[in-house]
Design an enzyme around this catalytic site. Structure first.
Site, PDB file in Angstrom:
ATOM      1  N   ASP A  88      80.140   0.305  64.451  1.00  0.00           N
ATOM      2  CA  ASP A  88      78.580   0.308  64.584  1.00  0.00           C
ATOM      3  C   ASP A  88      78.195   0.628  65.781  1.00  0.00           C
ATOM      4  OD1 ASP A  88      77.683  -3.227  64.126  1.00  0.00           O
ATOM      5  OD2 ASP A  88      78.780  -2.118  65.726  1.00  0.00           O
ATOM      6  N   ASP A 262      79.950  -2.131  53.778  1.00  0.00           N
ATOM      7  CA  ASP A 262      80.591  -3.289  54.407  1.00  0.00           C
ATOM      8  C   ASP A 262      79.647  -4.356  54.469  1.00  0.00           C
ATOM      9  OD1 ASP A 262      78.284  -2.137  56.637  1.00  0.00           O
ATOM     10  OD2 ASP A 262      79.085  -3.895  57.154  1.00  0.00           O
ATOM     11  N   CYS A 300      93.650 -12.788  38.943  1.00  0.00           N
ATOM     12  CA  CYS A 300      93.911 -12.199  40.186  1.00  0.00           C
ATOM     13  C   CYS A 300      95.370 -12.417  40.543  1.00  0.00           C
ATOM     14  CB  CYS A 300      92.909 -13.182  41.040  1.00  0.00           C
ATOM     15  SG  CYS A 300      93.066 -12.611  42.676  1.00  0.00           S
ATOM     16  N   CYS A 302      96.576 -12.110  43.890  1.00  0.00           N
ATOM     17  CA  CYS A 302      96.657 -12.386  45.030  1.00  0.00           C
ATOM     18  C   CYS A 302      97.567 -13.957  45.229  1.00  0.00           C
ATOM     19  CB  CYS A 302      95.368 -12.731  45.902  1.00  0.00           C
ATOM     20  SG  CYS A 302      94.404 -14.300  45.676  1.00  0.00           S
ATOM     21  N   CYS A 305      95.825 -17.194  44.443  1.00  0.00           N
ATOM     22  CA  CYS A 305      95.683 -17.374  43.014  1.00  0.00           C
ATOM     23  C   CYS A 305      97.187 -17.624  42.257  1.00  0.00           C
ATOM     24  CB  CYS A 305      94.710 -16.207  42.251  1.00  0.00           C
ATOM     25  SG  CYS A 305      93.156 -16.344  42.748  1.00  0.00           S
ATOM     26  N   HIS A 330      91.603 -14.868  49.615  1.00  0.00           N
ATOM     27  CA  HIS A 330      91.389 -14.224  48.213  1.00  0.00           C
ATOM     28  C   HIS A 330      90.208 -13.380  47.894  1.00  0.00           C
ATOM     29  CE1 HIS A 330      90.182 -14.462  43.689  1.00  0.00           C
ATOM     30  NE2 HIS A 330      88.863 -14.993  44.295  1.00  0.00           N
TER      31      HIS A 330
END
Lengths: 398, 397
Positions: A88, A262, A300, A302, A305, A330
């Site tokens: 930025d 973002d 989920c 991931c 999880c 997560h």
């Protein structure tokens, strides 16, 4: 121009595209996490599907300085991140630290939080710093004002943003390696926004951001500005809504034709023990979690999880760094999956179904907020199956 | 659990092999137990654990008292015990009450009913029945019985009491014990050779699978330690493994190995990591750098570097050139220096990975020396090279 933007699928205003950047080929819509993300290593970020990371120019310029990053071969090499980076302008800190900042036509003066010395950030300086850092996408320095402010300041900021974009373009020494995005300002005033969009489009930039939002305005005002800007910005260039945000906001903005987002929200909320789930959020600090042996989100995939129960995360959260780490992992996985799902559902021509499923999970009783209903109407997406009947029709019956 | 001694060196030092049900490969000893907080490493993310050398890195120390903060034994049981709860199915978990970071024995508050610990939940009195309830729900591969550990400066009377209590609690724990999981009888005795012998004799009579030697690293000097260690190991049966708590530094580990200790529970890595240090001492025994002394090495301790130092701001080299750990393969000193400056947790994660990797490498060199019958020579060379580094640095300061 150092990018290619190829639209692979559409549904009304929504688009799924391939964004080819110098360091990586990305699929949009996409979410960009910010910074070094609460302990996640670059290999983990790659594993969860992160495509672009946002680097904060203000902080990097203070430590370790853009000169040092340049000397060591640029930010990609410094942090060993093989994919894409976006920096930025350093301008958002103007809004966050306004009581320390003085904005003039020259630029923005800060007081350095490190040693109290005055720092002047001009458009030229911001671009030079970003040139040294070396990100794939760099942002123009804009005069950003909170949307909660009214009056002539907003108009002043919008025109100044247009004058500054020319200074940014002139100062940009690496246009073939780094893409300079302009930022649309103008507060909540559609006339000002329109002038700004047209001014930026005239400069034929590689991409455009919609700025000045995510700062306290009402959701109703928010979506209307996004809708107006996405309608006016060129079709064939990426559109980045800065500072957004909540999963619901991302789905709505994507329906309206935005491509990039973002926000610090996923990782910040992880630090407070909150997990992102299809139903909304799950507060792991809550006492009820202490005996809950289910994973955070049974759907989920991931590693958090797949391996850990809510009870275990509960005992870690806010007491051990590992708790924040696992929740950040997560939450970012969730955001990456949301990005992938948005892209794929548009490409596979089932975007409206995806939106309805998403809303049904989050609002099982049909209480979809009015602003979402209004935005989806403009986006041309029928979400009537997700919404409970309006209360006015019930009044008629009684 | 199965354990066998495979080689001896210079009398008491031994190399062995430990088989634990959950570990895919047998673990060679002397070996290091990695410190954990509620079962997971303090910083290293569980999906980065496999990047550490295997199977060396598969032994974890777990303190049951950590779970008092928010996780009931009932819930732990319903998840299926520690291995399931942590998702660490192919790791060996050793449950020990004392954790030298968070759960420190508080001997003044310990009484005949239970052992007192300073924990994040405040000062707690743990009775054998409560301890065994925790152990039963956790289901570790091996566990130490509850001990009354006292520092080196207590009175003889207090020390003697600690031995009596520890033996009594050991019997209570064994009686209450779960069917699975190897019992390690606790041996204490402070700085008294007679009490150490007495305790070791009592424990040796019980039907346990191994021995947990406590009470070290609580104020005894480096000089008096070998005699105390030997007093214990000379009495304990040779064929069962010995786990010790409180010996962390390389020099202390070497003392332990010399006395016949097989497993080390050390918080050295944790303290290094928190301080921003990375281990750099050479792992090939002899310090080749002695002859390469440079002016820039003034004040440098060739065993470790402090990544906060400004000298590393632009250093694009890895922490240790020949190191194959995740951190050294992917990142530079400059980046870690930056992460420390901006207070990013990734710094500690990367340092913990490197330090663990490096320290596990140190243990490997110990094992090689013992197996080659050259442990004392290895130990002497190691100690000399560290002394020389410091004296050269001091002479040129």
């Amino acid at each position: 121009m150092a990018l290619r933007f190829e639209i692979l699928g559409r549904f009304n205003r929504a688009r799924a595209a391939q964004l080819t950047l110098p360091h990586f080929v990305c699929q949009t819509p996409l979410f960009m996490p910010v910074g070094t993300i609460k302990g996640l290593a670059t290999s983990q970020l790659e594993e969860i599907g992160c495509q672009i990371i946002l680097g904060n120019t203000y902080h990097l310029a203070l430590r370790p300085t853009s000169e040092l990053i340049d000397e060591l071969g640029g930010l990609h090499k410094f942090m060993n991140w093989p994919r894409a980076l976006l920096t930025d302008s350093g301008g958002f800190q103007m809004v966050s630290l306004l009581h320390l900042a003085d904005i003039t036509e020259k630029g923005v003066t800060f007081q350095s939080p490190v040693d109290g010395k005055p720092m002047l950030l001009t458009p030229e300086e911001s671009i030079q710093i970003q040139n040294r850092i070396g990100a794939d996408i760099i942002m123009a320095l804009d005069d950003v004002v909170r949307t909660t402010i009214t009056g002539p300041r907003i108009e002043e900021a919008m025109y100044r943003t247009l004058r500054w974009i020319d200074r940014c373009i002139a100062a940009h020494s690496r246009p073939h390696e780094q893409n300079l995005f302009g930022i649309v300002q103008g507060g909540l005033d559609p006339v000002l926004r329109d002038i700004c969009v047209r001014g930026l489009v005239d400069r034929n930039l590689p991409g455009y951001a919609i700025g000045g939002l995510a700062g306290g305005e009402s959701k109703d005002s928010f979506w209307r500005v996004v809708a107006q800007c996405t309608a006016a910005l060129p079709e064939d260039k990426p559109r980045y809504v800065m500072g957004v945000g909540y999963p619901l906001d991302i789905v709505v903005c994507s329906a309206l034709g935005a491509d990039m987002y973002d926000c610090v929200y996923p990782t910040r909320t992880a630090r407070f023990g909150t997990a992102l789930v299809p139903e909304g959020v799950l507060k792991l600090k809550h006492k009820a979690m202490a005996d809950d042996t289910r994973p955070i989100d049974p759907t989920c995939a991931c590693m958090v999880c797949k391996n850990y129960s809510r009870a275990y995360i509960h005992c870690l959260v806010t007491k051990d760094a590992m708790g924040s780490q696992l929740l950040s992992y997560h939450n970012l996985y969730y955001m990456m999956k949301l990005s992938r799902d948005l892209h794929t559902s548009i490409v596979e021509e089932r975007f409206p179904e995806f939106v309805c499923t998403f809303l049904l999970k989050m609002f099982p009783e049909g209480n979809v907020p009015e602003w979402v209903c209004n935005a989806m109407e403009v986006a041309g997406i029928d979400i009537s199956s997700c919404c409970a009947p309006f209360s006015s029709s019930q009044d008629l019956e009684s | 659990m199965k354990f066998a001694v495979k080689a001896w060196s210079n009398g008491r030092a031994r190399a062995g092999v430990l088989h634990l049900g959950s570990c895919p490969s047998p673990i060679e000893t002397p070996s290091l137990l990695l410190s954990t907080r509620k079962g997971l490493p303090v910083f290293i993310s569980p999906d980065l654990l496999p990047s550490l050398p295997s199977p060396d890195s598969h032994l974890l120390q777990v303190c049951p008292l950590h779970f008092l903060e928010g996780l009931s034994p009932k819930t732990i049981s319903s998840v299926g015990g520690l291995h399931n709860m942590l998702g660490l199915h192919d790791y060996g978990l050793a449950a020990v009450a004392r954790d030298s970071i968070n759960c420190l024995p508080h001997c003044d508050s310990t009484n005949k009913l239970g052992a007192s610990f300073e924990t994040p939940c405040g000062r707690l009195l743990i009775k054998p029945v409560e301890y065994m309830e925790m152990i039963s729900s956790l289901g570790p591969n091996l566990w130490a019985t509850l001990a009354d550990e006292v520092p080196a400066w207590v009175s003889d009377k207090r020390n003697k009491t600690s031995v009596d209590r520890t033996v009594r609690w050991m019997d209570e724990c064994i009686a209450l014990g779960p069917a699975g999981g190897a019992v390690f009888g606790a041996v204490v005795g402070g700085s008294s050779i007679e009490e150490r012998r007495r305790c070791a004799q009592e424990v040796a009579r019980r039907n346990v699978s191994g021995y947990w030697i406590g009470g070290f690293g609580l104020g005894e000097s480096m000089d008096e330690r070998p005699a105390l260690l030997n007093a214990v190991t000379d009495i304990l049966p040779e064929e069962k493994p010995r786990l010790i708590c409180g010996l962390g530094l390389p020099e202390e580990v070497l003392q332990g190995v010399a006395s016949g200790i097989d497993l080390f529970d050390s918080v050295y890595i944790y303290h290094l990591t928190l301080g921003g240090f990375a281990l750099t001492f050479p792992l090939d025994g002899i310090d080749k750098k002695k002859s390469d002394f440079q002016l820039s090495d003034i004040g440098v301790d060739h065993t470790k570097i402090n990544l906060r130092a400004t000298v590393y701001r632009k250093d694009a080299s890895p922490l240790v050139k020949s190191c194959s750990c995740y951190t050294c393969q992917n990142h530079t000193k400059a980046y870690i220096n930056h992460l420390l400056n901006v207070h990013e947790m990734l710094a500690q994660i990367l340092l913990e990975i490197h330090n663990t990797h490096h320290y596990l490498g140190f243990f490997r060199t110990i094992r090689e020396a013992v197996k080659a019958g050259k442990f004392e020579q290895f130990r002497r060379q190691f100690l000399e090279s560290r002394r020389d580094c410091l004296s050269v640095a001091a002479a040129n300061a």
